[in-house]
Design an enzyme around this catalytic site. Structure first.
Site, PDB file in Angstrom:
ATOM      1  N   CYS A 131      13.904   8.545  16.025  1.00 37.68           N
ATOM      2  CA  CYS A 131      14.535   8.319  14.723  1.00 37.68           C
ATOM      3  C   CYS A 131      15.310   9.558  14.271  1.00 37.68           C
ATOM      4  O   CYS A 131      16.472   9.469  13.895  1.00 37.68           O
ATOM      5  CB  CYS A 131      13.466   7.946  13.698  1.00 37.68           C
ATOM      6  N   CYS A 148      12.969  12.601  10.063  1.00 34.90           N
ATOM      7  CA  CYS A 148      11.978  13.502   9.463  1.00 34.90           C
ATOM      8  C   CYS A 148      11.772  14.707  10.376  1.00 34.90           C
ATOM      9  O   CYS A 148      10.789  14.776  11.124  1.00 34.90           O
ATOM     10  CB  CYS A 148      10.668  12.765   9.239  1.00 34.90           C
ATOM     11  N   CYS A 208       7.198   3.530   7.477  1.00 35.53           N
ATOM     12  CA  CYS A 208       7.741   4.894   7.463  1.00 35.53           C
ATOM     13  C   CYS A 208       6.971   5.721   6.438  1.00 35.53           C
ATOM     14  O   CYS A 208       6.681   5.246   5.326  1.00 35.53           O
ATOM     15  CB  CYS A 208       9.233   4.852   7.124  1.00 35.53           C
ATOM     16  N   GLU A 261      33.731   8.743 -13.219  1.00 38.88           N
ATOM     17  CA  GLU A 261      33.250   8.218 -11.936  1.00 38.88           C
ATOM     18  C   GLU A 261      34.308   7.293 -11.332  1.00 38.88           C
ATOM     19  O   GLU A 261      34.944   6.520 -12.043  1.00 38.88           O
ATOM     20  CB  GLU A 261      31.939   7.449 -12.153  1.00 38.88           C
ATOM     21  N   ASP A 321      27.683  16.761  -9.813  1.00 39.28           N
ATOM     22  CA  ASP A 321      26.731  16.363  -8.772  1.00 39.28           C
ATOM     23  C   ASP A 321      27.511  15.655  -7.670  1.00 39.28           C
ATOM     24  O   ASP A 321      27.455  14.422  -7.541  1.00 39.28           O
ATOM     25  CB  ASP A 321      25.659  15.444  -9.368  1.00 39.28           C
ATOM     26  N   CYS A 372      23.242  18.458  -3.037  1.00 32.33           N
ATOM     27  CA  CYS A 372      22.326  18.052  -1.951  1.00 32.33           C
ATOM     28  C   CYS A 372      22.794  18.632  -0.617  1.00 32.33           C
ATOM     29  O   CYS A 372      22.227  18.323   0.428  1.00 32.33           O
ATOM     30  CB  CYS A 372      22.244  16.531  -1.864  1.00 32.33           C
TER      31      CYS A 372
END
Length: 476
Positions: free
Chosen positions: A108, A111, A184, A358, A406, A433
């Site tokens: 995957c 993670c 998951c 936006e 953001d 992020c």
């Protein structure tokens, strides 16, 4: 004195050898020349032109043959190395399967830090953030989670088939190879349960999963969003065609198995792209959206709305962003990349006026409804590009006190930052992020007279290498 018989015989032997050397045209004393003469080779006669050509042809053949053999040997070695790599990869995968908390984590790839103790994850991320942003400002200690599992309120499953049986899961990292996933460790457990139910219902309803190679089949994806505070659940069935046989019976059967589902939407995606959602939607049950609570406000979330995937950490993130904005109740605040208005609405209680900008029309519709739902009077939303909007404001002689931004993981642009300077913003709060693109953008902010003051890492994505940041930026 007479010679002995032995000495006489010896003298006669030496004389015989000397006589032989004289007869051959050499002296007995020239031993060196004699040795060289014996060792030297007689030169071969010159070859004819025909013989030379034949020789060259033979040598060329031998050279080509040698080169071919070398190439074949090289190919064999390369194959051997590739096979060794595959064997090592297989061994490592088997080791990870034995040791990992997740049986498919190696394939995957989602993670990356799953098998690392959580405290170690936080230390590593802190070090990474310090390395990236320490040259711009002070980096505060990272804010982690009490329970870093099953935090994702948005779950997406790809559907396909294997040996005639429907499967669902994720694409293997960097490929379109489907990796079946039953559950998951970072996804909402109820969402995983519903996906498993849908997968089990397909055969009885004769619904085929979509095949990317042939273009046949109906069900492509399932997207589930859950309000962690309200408990409301949105199920999106992404199909390749608007024709959905027995859809009413399918929806009824799914609701019987999961009465907690609030609404079900069919999204039609008939494009041959990697995009999950298409442009058309049909509400099959309920309102077509859910609601959730965040920072004391209620928000409407539709299938395409942007809403942070980790609501627990988002509460801290947004409250920190409002704190860094330094609002006193009089400021004009511009919320760029505002989405459904989460940050802007949270800031509205502390600001004079808030403008949300936006580009996604669906998100803007949700943002307007969110402001009405929360009875917010001092906020307005515009469907526009934030850079163009601020440029037009500056041209009209208008300005703002604080910009909240953001952007997506790709970061912002120099044009946007130039527009921030044009509206004469005194303070910027940058929620990111993508810390690497944040570092790049902070360099550009310096160019336009802004300086980062403080950075606050928030672990919004435990078990992965991603990290959220909120940075306070001031006009010099």
């Amino acid at each position: 004195m007479r010679e002995t018989e032995k000495n006489k015989k010896k003298r006669m032997d030496v004389g015989a050898k000397a006589s032989k050397s004289v007869r051959d045209g050499k002296t007995f004393s020239d031993k060196k020349a004699l040795k060289e003469s014996k060792s030297s080779k007689v030169p071969k006669p010159l070859k004819s032109s025909k013989e030379l050509k034949e020789s060259e042809r033979y040598q060329g053949y031998q050279s080509a043959k040698s080169s071919k053999i070398s190439k074949e040997i090289g190919r064999d070695k390369a194959k051997d190395k590739e096979q060794d790599r595959e064997n090592n990869k297989e061994k490592n995968t088997k080791k990870l399967k034995k040791k990992s908390l997740c049986p498919v984590s190696a394939r995957c790839g989602g993670c990356q830090y799953l098998d690392m103790p959580y405290e170690e994850q936080l230390k590593l991320k802190q070090t990474q953030m310090q390395k990236l942003l320490g040259k711009f400002c002070g980096v505060h200690p990272i804010h982690g989670m009490e329970n870093p599992f099953h935090y994702r309120n948005k779950v997406h499953a790809v559907f396909g088939h294997r040996k005639g049986e429907p499967v669902s899961g994720v694409y293997e990292e960097g490929t379109h190879n489907l990796v079946p996933v039953e559950s998951c460790l970072i996804e909402d457990q109820k969402a995983d349960e519903i996906i498993g139910t849908i997968r089990g219902m397909l055969k009885s309803f004769k619904i085929r999963t979509y095949d990317e190679d042939t273009g046949y089949g109906l069900l492509r994806h399932v997207l589930i969003r859950r309000g962690f505070t309200t408990g409301e659940i949105l199920v999106v069935l992404v199909t390749a065609s608007p024709v959905f046989p027995s859809k009413n019976n399918f929806v009824k059967a799914l609701r019987q198995k999961h009465p907690e589902i609030t609404t079900i939407v069919q999204n039609i995606n008939d494009r041959g792209t990697s995009m999950v959602l298409g442009d058309r939607e049909h509400v099959l049950y309920g309102k077509g959206y859910i609601e959730d609570e965040l920072c004391g406000f209620r928000f409407r979330i539709s299938p395409k709305s942007f809403y942070q995937v980790n609501p627990v950490q988002t509460e801290y993130l947004y409250n920190k962003a409002i704190e860094l904005a330094g609002l006193t109740g009089k400021e004009m605040v511009l919320d760029a990349y505002c989405g459904i208005g989460t940050i802007g609405i949270t800031a509205s209680a502390h600001a004079g006026q808030v403008i949300g900008v936006e580009l996604n029309p669906d998100a803007v519709r949700d943002a307007i409804q969110n402001a009405k739902c929360n009875n917010i009077k001092n906020i307005r939303f515009y469907c526009n590009d934030a850079t163009k909007f601020m440029t037009q404001m500056a041209e009209a002689g208008d300005g703002v006190d604080v910009v909240l931004m953001d952007p997506p993981r790709s970061g912002s642009t120099e044009e946007f930052i130039r527009a921030v300077a044009a509206v004469k913003a005194k303070r910027v709060v940058y929620v990111s992020c993508g810390p690497d693109t944040l570092a790049r953008d902070l360099e550009v902010f310096k160019k336009y007279g802004y300086q980062a003051k403080s950075a606050w890492p928030v672990d919004l994505f435990p078990q992965t290498y991603h990290c959220e940041m909120v940075v306070e930026i001031l006009k010099k």
